[in-house]
Design a protein around this motif. Structure first.
Motif, PDB file in Angstrom:
ATOM      1  N   UNK A  23       0.816  -1.215   0.000  1.00 44.55           N
ATOM      2  CA  UNK A  23       0.000   0.000   0.000  1.00 44.55           C
ATOM      3  C   UNK A  23       0.852   1.269   0.000  1.00 44.55           C
ATOM      4  N   UNK A  24       0.376   2.292  -0.691  1.00 48.25           N
ATOM      5  CA  UNK A  24       1.098   3.569  -0.731  1.00 48.25           C
ATOM      6  C   UNK A  24       0.455   4.599   0.187  1.00 48.25           C
ATOM      7  N   UNK A  25      -0.771   4.369   0.631  1.00 48.84           N
ATOM      8  CA  UNK A  25      -1.413   5.283   1.565  1.00 48.84           C
ATOM      9  C   UNK A  25      -2.405   6.222   0.893  1.00 48.84           C
ATOM     10  N   UNK A  26      -3.439   6.599   1.648  1.00 47.29           N
ATOM     11  CA  UNK A  26      -4.517   7.420   1.076  1.00 47.29           C
ATOM     12  C   UNK A  26      -4.029   8.782   0.595  1.00 47.29           C
ATOM     13  N   UNK A  27      -3.125   9.411   1.342  1.00 46.00           N
ATOM     14  CA  UNK A  27      -2.662  10.746   0.952  1.00 46.00           C
ATOM     15  C   UNK A  27      -1.997  10.716  -0.419  1.00 46.00           C
ATOM     16  N   UNK A  28      -1.196   9.688  -0.682  1.00 48.34           N
ATOM     17  CA  UNK A  28      -0.540   9.582  -1.983  1.00 48.34           C
ATOM     18  C   UNK A  28      -1.537   9.236  -3.084  1.00 48.34           C
ATOM     19  N   UNK A  29      -2.509   8.389  -2.761  1.00 52.24           N
ATOM     20  CA  UNK A  29      -3.533   8.066  -3.749  1.00 52.24           C
ATOM     21  C   UNK A  29      -4.278   9.329  -4.174  1.00 52.24           C
ATOM     22  N   UNK A  30      -4.639  10.140  -3.210  1.00 44.58           N
ATOM     23  CA  UNK A  30      -5.362  11.379  -3.534  1.00 44.58           C
ATOM     24  C   UNK A  30      -4.475  12.346  -4.330  1.00 44.58           C
ATOM     25  N   UNK A  31      -3.191  12.393  -3.998  1.00 40.25           N
ATOM     26  CA  UNK A  31      -2.278  13.272  -4.747  1.00 40.25           C
ATOM     27  C   UNK A  31      -2.155  12.827  -6.201  1.00 40.25           C
ATOM     28  N   UNK A  32      -2.091  11.530  -6.432  1.00 38.25           N
ATOM     29  CA  UNK A  32      -2.005  11.019  -7.796  1.00 38.25           C
ATOM     30  C   UNK A  32      -3.316  11.268  -8.550  1.00 38.25           C
TER      31      UNK A  32
ATOM     32  N   UNK B 171      -6.279   5.631 -16.441  1.00 32.67           N
ATOM     33  CA  UNK B 171      -6.567   5.033 -15.138  1.00 32.67           C
ATOM     34  C   UNK B 171      -6.221   3.542 -15.141  1.00 32.67           C
ATOM     35  N   UNK B 172      -6.568   2.843 -16.211  1.00 32.87           N
ATOM     36  CA  UNK B 172      -6.325   1.401 -16.269  1.00 32.87           C
ATOM     37  C   UNK B 172      -4.834   1.077 -16.238  1.00 32.87           C
ATOM     38  N   UNK B 173      -4.034   1.761 -17.047  1.00 32.91           N
ATOM     39  CA  UNK B 173      -2.591   1.484 -17.049  1.00 32.91           C
ATOM     40  C   UNK B 173      -1.988   1.775 -15.685  1.00 32.91           C
ATOM     41  N   UNK B 174      -2.477   2.837 -15.036  1.00 35.43           N
ATOM     42  CA  UNK B 174      -1.972   3.182 -13.707  1.00 35.43           C
ATOM     43  C   UNK B 174      -2.316   2.098 -12.695  1.00 35.43           C
ATOM     44  N   UNK B 175      -3.554   1.639 -12.681  1.00 39.95           N
ATOM     45  CA  UNK B 175      -3.978   0.630 -11.716  1.00 39.95           C
ATOM     46  C   UNK B 175      -3.179  -0.659 -11.870  1.00 39.95           C
ATOM     47  N   UNK B 176      -2.906  -1.052 -13.101  1.00 33.94           N
ATOM     48  CA  UNK B 176      -2.167  -2.289 -13.344  1.00 33.94           C
ATOM     49  C   UNK B 176      -0.693  -2.134 -12.985  1.00 33.94           C
TER      50      UNK B 176
ATOM     51  N   UNK C 137      -9.601   4.147  -7.746  1.00 39.28           N
ATOM     52  CA  UNK C 137     -10.652   4.338  -8.742  1.00 39.28           C
ATOM     53  C   UNK C 137     -11.655   5.382  -8.262  1.00 39.28           C
ATOM     54  N   UNK C 138     -12.043   5.297  -6.990  1.00 37.04           N
ATOM     55  CA  UNK C 138     -12.988   6.267  -6.433  1.00 37.04           C
ATOM     56  C   UNK C 138     -12.371   7.661  -6.361  1.00 37.04           C
ATOM     57  N   UNK C 139     -11.117   7.750  -5.916  1.00 37.18           N
ATOM     58  CA  UNK C 139     -10.461   9.062  -5.805  1.00 37.18           C
ATOM     59  C   UNK C 139     -10.285   9.703  -7.183  1.00 37.18           C
ATOM     60  N   UNK C 140      -9.976   8.873  -8.184  1.00 39.43           N
ATOM     61  CA  UNK C 140      -9.810   9.380  -9.550  1.00 39.43           C
ATOM     62  C   UNK C 140     -11.116  10.004 -10.037  1.00 39.43           C
ATOM     63  N   UNK C 141     -12.217   9.276  -9.865  1.00 43.58           N
ATOM     64  CA  UNK C 141     -13.510   9.792 -10.311  1.00 43.58           C
ATOM     65  C   UNK C 141     -13.876  11.064  -9.551  1.00 43.58           C
ATOM     66  N   UNK C 142     -13.603  11.084  -8.259  1.00 43.32           N
ATOM     67  CA  UNK C 142     -13.905  12.255  -7.436  1.00 43.32           C
ATOM     68  C   UNK C 142     -13.090  13.461  -7.887  1.00 43.32           C
ATOM     69  N   UNK C 143     -11.784  13.243  -8.134  1.00 43.41           N
ATOM     70  CA  UNK C 143     -10.921  14.349  -8.554  1.00 43.41           C
ATOM     71  C   UNK C 143     -11.312  14.861  -9.935  1.00 43.41           C
ATOM     72  N   UNK C 144     -11.670  13.962 -10.846  1.00 43.36           N
ATOM     73  CA  UNK C 144     -12.072  14.380 -12.189  1.00 43.36           C
ATOM     74  C   UNK C 144     -13.349  15.218 -12.130  1.00 43.36           C
TER      75      UNK C 144
END
Length: 381
Positions: free
Chosen positions: A123-132, A259-264, A277-284
């Motif tokens: 895991x990289x952590x929620x803060x980093x996920x949101x930053x990405x 998003x797909x290439x990043x997740x994989x 996936x949820x953070x990406x949709x929220x940020x978009x």
């Protein structure tokens, strides 16, 4: 001197100073699939001429020289510097191209450690996920008119996800699979990759009057945001800041492909994959790009499946080439694990029956390929 003469004189001086730093090779040399990089101090005169002298004492630059390689994903624009210039002003946590001399270029160097070093797995952590997720949203905000020109040859109709995915699939089949068939065809067959793998996948896409996939606005894409291309830096005050590097594979197309290439490629666990996936949709949506999230509940799975299918070719080739001239049993075991993992990921997306190859099958296929290879690939993959 007139202004044009002064500009030419300045450019000549910049090149002379930069070339001297580059040829001295006094710094850290790193190599990737597409570039060889020299990270070295710019020196005070060059830093001042480039407009970075007053920012950080002893500032370094990244001298990037392209290397010959077999392309395994589409490269829309030949010059990374053109992409970086289009992003300059819109994104602050990406490198700047300080000078482009044609055969090589000089970029700003972002000080920090790759996420692949800081957090190589897990895991990289929620803060980093949101930053990405925020990075992807801001990247999608770059206007198309700021980008280099798109190809004059066939290009998907803007918003047509089906055409865009078809364009990616055609590249994978023509430029990755078919051109390497002579060298790796027997190995592909031995591990279970069908000769019509890409066609099989595309035939599985929904075929209906609505184009099968949802229309979405296109956006600029990085397409290769993995742990090695994310730098963990420090913002003023000591706060962690994530910076994204290496835009040579940037593209313009369906944001769900990004998003797909990043997740994989980030190798997230199931929990962080869902969270990202949820953070990406929220940020978009927060950035005003809600139309880019249309249909993601169904379409994202198709892009994820395609990423596994197209990756099977370079993954198997790289595993085979890792053996060298005199591989040990351990070398073959490690390569076989890479082959089996790639095949396991692609098996269901290809619609194949039965089970993906086991370790014994992978080893046998690699031994046979290594013993029988008579044609060496023209370049590294």
């Amino acid at each position: 001197m007139s202004s044009p003469l002064r500009r030419r004189a300045r450019q000549a001086l910049v090149r002379k100073l930069a070339e001297g730093r580059r040829r001295a090779r006094q710094g850290e040399i790193t190599a990737g699939y597409h570039n060889q990089n020299l990270i070295a101090p710019l020196g005070f005169p060059l830093a001042v001429l480039l407009g970075v002298g007053g920012r950080v004492f002893g500032v370094s630059g990244k001298f990037r020289t392209p290397v010959e390689t077999v392309e395994v994903v589409p490269r829309l624009w030949r010059r990374e510097s053109e992409v970086l210039r289009a992003l300059d002003g819109s994104l602050t946590q990406v490198p700047r191209c300080l000078a482009d001399f044609g055969e090589w270029s000089l970029h700003s160097y972002l000080v920090g450690d790759p996420l692949s070093v800081v957090r190589p797995s897990g895991p990289v952590g929620e803060e980093r996920l949101r930053a990405l997720a925020d990075f992807f949203a801001r990247l999608a905000s770059v206007p198309v008119h700021a980008l280099p020109e798109l190809p004059e040859s066939y290009w998907p109709e803007p918003g047509s996800s089906r055409q865009f995915l078809g364009w990616l699939a055609k590249f994978a089949d023509d430029k990755v699979h078919r051109v390497n068939e002579k060298t790796f065809g027997a190995l592909f067959h031995a591990v279970g990759i069908p000769g019509d793998a890409i066609e099989k996948f595309m035939c599985r896409l929904p075929d209906d009057p609505r184009d099968g996939l949802t229309h979405r606005p296109f956006a600029v894409l990085h397409t290769d945001v993995h742990r090695g291309n994310v730098v963990v830096a420090r913002a003023p005050g000591g706060r962690e800041q994530l910076c994204v590097i290496d835009f040579e594979l940037a593209c313009y197309g369906d944001p769900l492909h990004e998003l797909a290439t990043h997740l994989v490629r980030m190798e997230y666990d199931d929990a962080e994959r869902r969270a990202m996936t949820d953070f990406w949709a929220e940020a978009m949506c927060k950035a005003g790009h809600e139309p880019m999230t249309r249909g993601m509940e169904t379409d994202l799975s198709w892009y994820l499946d395609f990423e596994h299918v197209q990756s099977v070719f370079p993954d198997v080739m790289r595993a085979a080439l890792s053996l060298g001239d005199a591989p040990t049993e351990d070398d073959v075991d490690q390569a076989a694990r890479r082959v089996c993992r790639a095949m396991e990921r692609a098996w269901k997306p290809l619609g194949l029956d039965g089970e993906s190859p086991d370790l014994a099958t992978g080893r046998a296929a690699l031994y046979a390929w290594h013993a029988d290879r008579g044609i060496q690939p023209s370049a590294d993959v």
